[in-house]
Design a protein around this motif. Structure first.
Motif, PDB file in Angstrom:
ATOM      1  N   LEU A 140      41.465  31.294  42.430  1.00  5.96           N
ATOM      2  CA  LEU A 140      41.761  32.727  42.533  1.00  5.96           C
ATOM      3  C   LEU A 140      43.035  32.984  43.337  1.00  5.96           C
ATOM      4  CD1 LEU A 140      38.258  34.347  43.283  1.00  5.96           C
ATOM      5  CD2 LEU A 140      39.362  33.998  41.059  1.00  5.96           C
ATOM      6  N   VAL A 197      44.477  35.903  45.038  1.00  8.89           N
ATOM      7  CA  VAL A 197      43.969  37.229  45.408  1.00  8.89           C
ATOM      8  C   VAL A 197      45.065  38.098  46.019  1.00  8.89           C
ATOM      9  CG1 VAL A 197      42.163  38.488  46.632  1.00  8.89           C
ATOM     10  CG2 VAL A 197      41.762  36.117  45.936  1.00  8.89           C
ATOM     11  N   SER A 244      45.668  41.297  48.095  1.00 15.99           N
ATOM     12  CA  SER A 244      44.896  42.207  48.939  1.00 15.99           C
ATOM     13  C   SER A 244      45.399  43.627  48.715  1.00 15.99           C
ATOM     14  CB  SER A 244      45.070  41.840  50.410  1.00 15.99           C
ATOM     15  OG  SER A 244      46.378  42.146  50.823  1.00 15.99           O
ATOM     16  N   ILE A 265      41.400  35.710  53.086  1.00 21.19           N
ATOM     17  CA  ILE A 265      41.460  35.138  51.739  1.00 21.19           C
ATOM     18  C   ILE A 265      41.638  33.619  51.820  1.00 21.19           C
ATOM     19  CG2 ILE A 265      42.875  35.032  49.624  1.00 21.19           C
ATOM     20  CD1 ILE A 265      43.415  38.112  50.137  1.00 21.19           C
ATOM     21  N   ALA A 299      40.658  30.876  48.794  1.00 22.74           N
ATOM     22  CA  ALA A 299      41.483  31.397  47.700  1.00 22.74           C
ATOM     23  C   ALA A 299      42.934  31.490  48.173  1.00 22.74           C
ATOM     24  CB  ALA A 299      40.969  32.762  47.273  1.00 22.74           C
ATOM     25  N   ALA A 335      48.931  37.221  40.733  1.00 23.52           N
ATOM     26  CA  ALA A 335      47.557  37.612  41.087  1.00 23.52           C
ATOM     27  C   ALA A 335      46.662  37.603  39.849  1.00 23.52           C
ATOM     28  CB  ALA A 335      47.564  38.999  41.719  1.00 23.52           C
ATOM     29  N   VAL A 365      43.289  38.471  40.555  1.00 25.42           N
ATOM     30  CA  VAL A 365      42.258  39.405  41.033  1.00 25.42           C
ATOM     31  C   VAL A 365      42.822  40.142  42.242  1.00 25.42           C
ATOM     32  CG1 VAL A 365      41.193  37.612  42.474  1.00 25.42           C
ATOM     33  CG2 VAL A 365      39.848  39.608  41.838  1.00 25.42           C
ATOM     34  N   ALA A 394      41.611  42.466  45.744  1.00 33.61           N
ATOM     35  CA  ALA A 394      40.467  42.839  46.580  1.00 33.61           C
ATOM     36  C   ALA A 394      40.899  43.933  47.527  1.00 33.61           C
ATOM     37  CB  ALA A 394      39.971  41.637  47.374  1.00 33.61           C
ATOM     38  N   LEU A 412      34.182  39.801  47.521  1.00 37.30           N
ATOM     39  CA  LEU A 412      34.950  38.555  47.562  1.00 37.30           C
ATOM     40  C   LEU A 412      34.301  37.574  48.542  1.00 37.30           C
ATOM     41  CD1 LEU A 412      37.662  37.176  46.586  1.00 37.30           C
ATOM     42  CD2 LEU A 412      38.624  37.955  48.755  1.00 37.30           C
ATOM     43  N   VAL A 433      37.041  36.523  36.739  1.00 35.86           N
ATOM     44  CA  VAL A 433      36.953  36.066  38.130  1.00 35.86           C
ATOM     45  C   VAL A 433      35.814  35.061  38.251  1.00 35.86           C
ATOM     46  CG1 VAL A 433      36.597  36.777  40.533  1.00 35.86           C
ATOM     47  CG2 VAL A 433      37.817  38.290  38.959  1.00 35.86           C
TER      48      VAL A 433
END
Lengths: 316, 313
Positions: free
Chosen positions: B145, B147, B149, B177, B182, B222, B224, B226, B261, B285
């Motif tokens: 992942l 991620v 933010s 993270i 991740a 990215a 995903v 969060a 997450l 995901v």
């Protein structure tokens, strides 16, 4: 020795915008503007930037320093280099670049002119107009503005919508709205409540954060929102805030469905129907009716007490 | 670790998966939550627009309830955090204001002495649960992942209100993270506005902001995003289709809540974290993560560069 990278753009030149780098001796206490002077005098006289007072008073030297807008004359270079390992000087954002670090301030000034930045006297007293300190205090959040443009440079709403008046112009607007000597409060707030005015602020707080003079443009905008609701001036923003507020005073907590419904009306709800369909499909629908929170009687008592307090203060 | 839990309105309504996943990870991490079931809305800025005095009084009631429990308040929403914290600061920094508000609270037999702190889940995870502790609890390999933010403006600005993160270079989310195994995506948009506060006033501008942030993250790799704010989640997830239309580009970026997450890394099944409630499918995901045993390697912990030292490491 530290490397300083400076944004270069020459509208009459051949090349595209780029960064030039110089390795300079950075002494403790030296400001970014000091370094720009060293470059201008000893390395490249074609480097263009604005500056005048060098004492954080004139507001000429607004730039973007390692990503953050501010004055180059009151930002020291060494701490930035120590924190980030580099020094990157860009022109301000959200304004067109004329040359190197010089931006076109015309859109900035146009917004300031648009708010009618002159006192419109109300009823004039016989003799000198004495404003008590208590009435002048609220202006503190706006009156130290030196029009450097740092707030507009970071404004996220302005970035998405160049028509938005922006924080500096609206802080200036508040300066007159809150001035006891100005007689055009209602008229002003009606004007500022139109699209691209006070209700277009997305409350991201960047303006409050970066202002080198500690002006609070967002707070000034919020004070004008409060005042325009108090005066019953209609706008989509006020309708939305009132719809939100209504659900709180009815049950203590937000009712999302009722808020959107009352805020947008039937036409607006239809415009949201494609989203509503997806929401229903995922079982994400907010509850249509909500029971008031436990202890809501206490909340009602507090509401009544606040009302009484306000009435007492108004009488005084 | 024990907190008076302030779930927020949206976190228990259209984003109820936030409340569910918060409670699940709290249990797993040994954070005891005493829910403030009879707390009012923080005002979210809108009640403040209409009646500032009332918003402060109602928030004082919330603080008094937490104080009675002898607990600090835990929030899971950047907007709640800001509005509660701002009221709290106003009261604790001015004995005069506190006295005024206490006169109102006295009507319902309550009193606030100014001893409560308001903290967001992100800060509690990093400062109190601790990154090393979180690292040890990772049961699922999230190394697939990337991620991005999304803090929510009011969690990082203004610096004078918040005492933890750096508004120019926020790092709390990125450290978290990394601790979960991740890869954080470094992009400017994570500090910016999602657009939601003006979605009902100027949807065009809101969607432009929304699309720009997500596309920037996506273009930097990215897969995903969060967020620590459910209001951002509404714009990022529910309105992602509108953002795509505004930008004329497909975005297709799943948006998780912060505790989802964390829960995913700790091996809580995605169904229990209610990841199927999202508008943008979270299936990609789930497909990218696998139990650590299966992966055979403990998740590596790369150290971020160009960033100030973590407050707790």
């Amino acid at each position: 020795m530290a490397r300083i990278q400076v944004y270069r753009y020459d509208p009459d030149g051949e090349g595209e915008a780029h960064y030039d780098a110089w390795d300079l001796d950075v002494k403790p206490g030296q400001t970014v503007l000091d370094l720009l002077h060293v470059i201008h005098y000893y390395h490249d006289p074609t480097l263009s930037f604005r500056r005048s007072c060098q004492a954080a008073l004139c507001g000429s030297c607004g730039m973007t320093l390692n990503g953050r807008s501010g004055l180059s004359c009151n930002t020291q270079a060494a701490p930035l280099i120590a924190r980030d390992g580099y020094l990157l000087v860009d022109p301000m954002k959200n304004l067109p670049v004329l040359k190197d670090l010089v931006v076109d301030m015309e859109p900035f000034w146009n917004a300031v002119y648009a708010i009618d930045p002159y006192l419109r006297p109300g009823a004039e007293p016989h003799g000198p107009y004495v404003v008590p300190k208590k009435q002048m205090d609220p202006l503190k959040i706006a009156q130290d503005c030196i029009m450097c443009g740092s707030c507009l440079s970071e404004c996220t709403s302005r970035e998405a919508n160049p028509e938005y008046l922006g924080p500096a112009a609206l802080a200036k607007a508040y300066r007159f709205v809150a001035d006891a000597r100005d007689g055009a409060e209602q008229e002003r707030l009606e004007r500022y409540s139109e699209p691209n005015g006070i209700w277009d602020c997305d409350t991201c707080l960047y303006c409050n954060e970066v202002c080198p003079m500690h002006v609070k443009p967002m707070d000034a905008i919020m004070r004008m929102r409060e005042k325009s609701i108090e005066l019953g001036i209609p706008s989509q923003g006020a309708t939305h805030a009132l719809a939100f507020y209504e659900t709180i005073v009815k049950g203590g907590k937000l009712n999302e469905f009722q808020t959107v419904n009352n805020s947008l009306g039937i036409g607006g709800m239809v415009s949201q129907s494609s989203i509503a369909a997806k929401v229903l499909l995922r079982g994400k629908r907010p509850s249509i009716r909500k029971k008031p929170i436990e202890g809501f009687e206490d909340v009602q008592k507090i509401m009544r007490a606040v009302e009484r307090k306000k009435r007492r203060e108004a009488r005084r | 670790m024990k907190y008076a839990y302030f779930p927020g309105c949206v976190g228990q309504d259209s984003c109820s998966e936030l409340d569910v996943s918060t409670k699940l990870i709290a249990e797993e991490l040994g954070i005891e939550l005493v829910e403030l079931t009879d707390a009012t809305c923080s005002g979210a800025g809108f009640v403040q627009d209409v009646d500032y005095e009332l918003a402060t009084a109602l928030n004082a009631r919330t603080f008094a309830m937490a104080e009675r429990l002898g607990l600090d308040i835990l929030t899971v929403c950047s907007t709640c955090q800001f509005n509660l914290d701002r009221s709290n600061r106003e009261l604790t920094e001015s004995p005069e204001r506190l006295k005024e508000v206490n006169k109102i609270l006295a009507e319902v037999g309550m009193r606030y002495n100014g001893t409560v702190e308001v903290k967001h889940l992100l800060w509690v995870l990093v400062n109190e649960v601790g990154l090393a502790n979180l690292r040890r609890r990772v049961k699922v390999d999230l190394s697939g992942l990337n991620v991005a933010s999304f803090y929510g403006c009011q969690l990082i600005r203004p610096a004078e209100l918040h005492k933890y993160d750096d508004p120019d270079r926020p790092v709390y989310f990125e450290k978290l993270i990394e601790a979960l195994g991740a890869k954080p995506v470094d992009y400017e948009g994570r500090k910016k506005c999602c657009g939601f506060p003006i979605t009902f006033v100027n949807e065009d501008a809101s969607m432009k902001m929304n699309a720009k942030n997500m596309l920037e993250a996506k273009d930097l790799g990215a897969n995903v995003m969060a967020t620590s704010c459910p209001l951002c989640h509404i714009n990022l997830d529910m309105y992602q289709g509108r953002a795509e239309k505004s930008a004329g580009r497909r975005i297709d970026l799943p948006i998780l809540h912060l505790p989802q997450l964390v829960g995913l890394a700790m091996g809580i099944p995605p169904e229990r974290l209610r990841m199927k409630r999202h508008i943008v499918s979270t299936k990609p995901v789930v497909e990218r993560v696998k139990p650590v045993e299966e992966a055979g390697v403990p998740a590596p912990m790369p150290v971020a560069t160009r960033r100030p030292a973590s407050p707790t490491e």
